[in-house]
Design an enzyme around this catalytic site. Sequence first.
Site, PDB file in Angstrom:
ATOM      1  N   ILE A  55      29.829  46.939  32.257  1.00 24.94           N
ATOM      2  CA  ILE A  55      29.844  45.485  32.407  1.00 24.94           C
ATOM      3  C   ILE A  55      28.643  45.023  33.215  1.00 24.94           C
ATOM      4  O   ILE A  55      28.032  43.996  32.915  1.00 24.94           O
ATOM      5  CB  ILE A  55      31.172  45.030  33.052  1.00 24.94           C
ATOM      6  CG1 ILE A  55      32.331  45.256  32.083  1.00 24.94           C
ATOM      7  CG2 ILE A  55      31.095  43.552  33.453  1.00 24.94           C
ATOM      8  CD1 ILE A  55      33.707  44.951  32.663  1.00 24.94           C
ATOM      9  N   THR A  72      34.328  51.183  28.213  1.00 23.54           N
ATOM     10  CA  THR A  72      33.286  51.629  29.136  1.00 23.54           C
ATOM     11  C   THR A  72      33.614  53.034  29.615  1.00 23.54           C
ATOM     12  O   THR A  72      34.697  53.565  29.363  1.00 23.54           O
ATOM     13  CB  THR A  72      33.201  50.706  30.357  1.00 23.54           C
ATOM     14  OG1 THR A  72      34.455  50.760  31.065  1.00 23.54           O
ATOM     15  CG2 THR A  72      32.909  49.253  29.955  1.00 23.54           C
ATOM     16  N   LYS A  81      42.279  44.555  43.100  1.00 20.86           N
ATOM     17  CA  LYS A  81      41.831  43.486  42.210  1.00 20.86           C
ATOM     18  C   LYS A  81      42.631  42.203  42.425  1.00 20.86           C
ATOM     19  O   LYS A  81      42.117  41.096  42.231  1.00 20.86           O
ATOM     20  CB  LYS A  81      41.907  43.943  40.758  1.00 20.86           C
ATOM     21  CG  LYS A  81      40.875  45.030  40.405  1.00 20.86           C
ATOM     22  CD  LYS A  81      39.460  44.573  40.697  1.00 20.86           C
ATOM     23  CE  LYS A  81      38.421  45.573  40.227  1.00 20.86           C
ATOM     24  NZ  LYS A  81      37.032  45.108  40.476  1.00 20.86           N
ATOM     25  N   ILE A  93      38.318  47.391  28.503  1.00 21.03           N
ATOM     26  CA  ILE A  93      36.950  47.289  28.003  1.00 21.03           C
ATOM     27  C   ILE A  93      36.409  48.690  27.742  1.00 21.03           C
ATOM     28  O   ILE A  93      36.584  49.591  28.565  1.00 21.03           O
ATOM     29  CB  ILE A  93      36.046  46.534  28.999  1.00 21.03           C
ATOM     30  CG1 ILE A  93      36.678  45.194  29.392  1.00 21.03           C
ATOM     31  CG2 ILE A  93      34.654  46.330  28.413  1.00 21.03           C
ATOM     32  CD1 ILE A  93      36.945  44.253  28.231  1.00 21.03           C
ATOM     33  N   TYR A 132      44.210  50.326  42.613  1.00 18.01           N
ATOM     34  CA  TYR A 132      43.286  49.492  41.851  1.00 18.01           C
ATOM     35  C   TYR A 132      43.842  48.082  41.665  1.00 18.01           C
ATOM     36  O   TYR A 132      43.144  47.086  41.914  1.00 18.01           O
ATOM     37  CB  TYR A 132      43.029  50.145  40.490  1.00 18.01           C
ATOM     38  CG  TYR A 132      42.104  49.356  39.587  1.00 18.01           C
ATOM     39  CD1 TYR A 132      40.739  49.380  39.784  1.00 18.01           C
ATOM     40  CD2 TYR A 132      42.611  48.590  38.540  1.00 18.01           C
ATOM     41  CE1 TYR A 132      39.881  48.658  38.964  1.00 18.01           C
ATOM     42  CE2 TYR A 132      41.772  47.863  37.719  1.00 18.01           C
ATOM     43  CZ  TYR A 132      40.407  47.910  37.933  1.00 18.01           C
ATOM     44  OH  TYR A 132      39.563  47.181  37.117  1.00 18.01           O
TER      45      TYR A 132
END
Length: 260
Positions: A20, A190, A157, A188, A153
């Site tokens: 990203i 990635t 966030k 996403i 996580y």
Amino acid sequence: MSIFDLTGAVALVTGAQGGIGSATVRALAQAGARVIATDMADEAQVAGADGYRRLDVTDEAAWADLAAHIDDRYGRLDIVVNNAGISVTNSIAGTPLAEFRKCFAINVEGVFLGTKAMEPLLARSGADRQGGSSIVNLSSVGGLRGAPFMSAYCASKGAVKLFTKSTALEYAALKLPIRANSVHPGGIDTNMMDTIYARYVETGLFADEATARATVSAGHAIGRMGTADEIAGGIVYLCSPAASFVTGSELVIDGGMTAK
């Protein structure tokens, strides 16, 4: 002139070597901004970047040095994209305290330190820019809802989401020309997601990585994973004059995952 035009703007992107991050550098540059890319490597080539600096986002002194460098070289800063982050995929019982703290240090304290260090530059530059300056903080759908084996996580966030809202309200109260918004990507495609798939298998949540990928993909109403470029497009919007009335908001780009 396009309402998404960023010609003349100077932007900073952290975590610029990731999926990203690198897509955001390219997208901002394509919109006309000069982009300073940062990450942990001593030296790096990031496509579209006007310059690269090594930055440990948990180091307050490093942030101060970077702010001085930007002021000296560019004389302004219009955009900060706090993108640097890590994932922790582990059971609560199996997560060492040091690992939990590292997740918060990078994902949350890094956003706080970046906001604090760049505030004077952003305030000065925002005074002569339509819609003011812009801070975009990368959160996640994990900052909106929980997930198994992702407690550290998701907690980090979620903190980014509320820190961003508080930032927006504080700057509005102080009448500083700085907008602040968070972006909440879904799954996403990635390298970070590849790591998460592998950890899901190790924790026993899925039998293999192919099953993990298929299950996560199916969790999106649109039926597939997102791309880094699709997130970068939303970030450009938030940084542009098109979003001059947008602050304290959550831009969810998740293929319908949280609509379910």
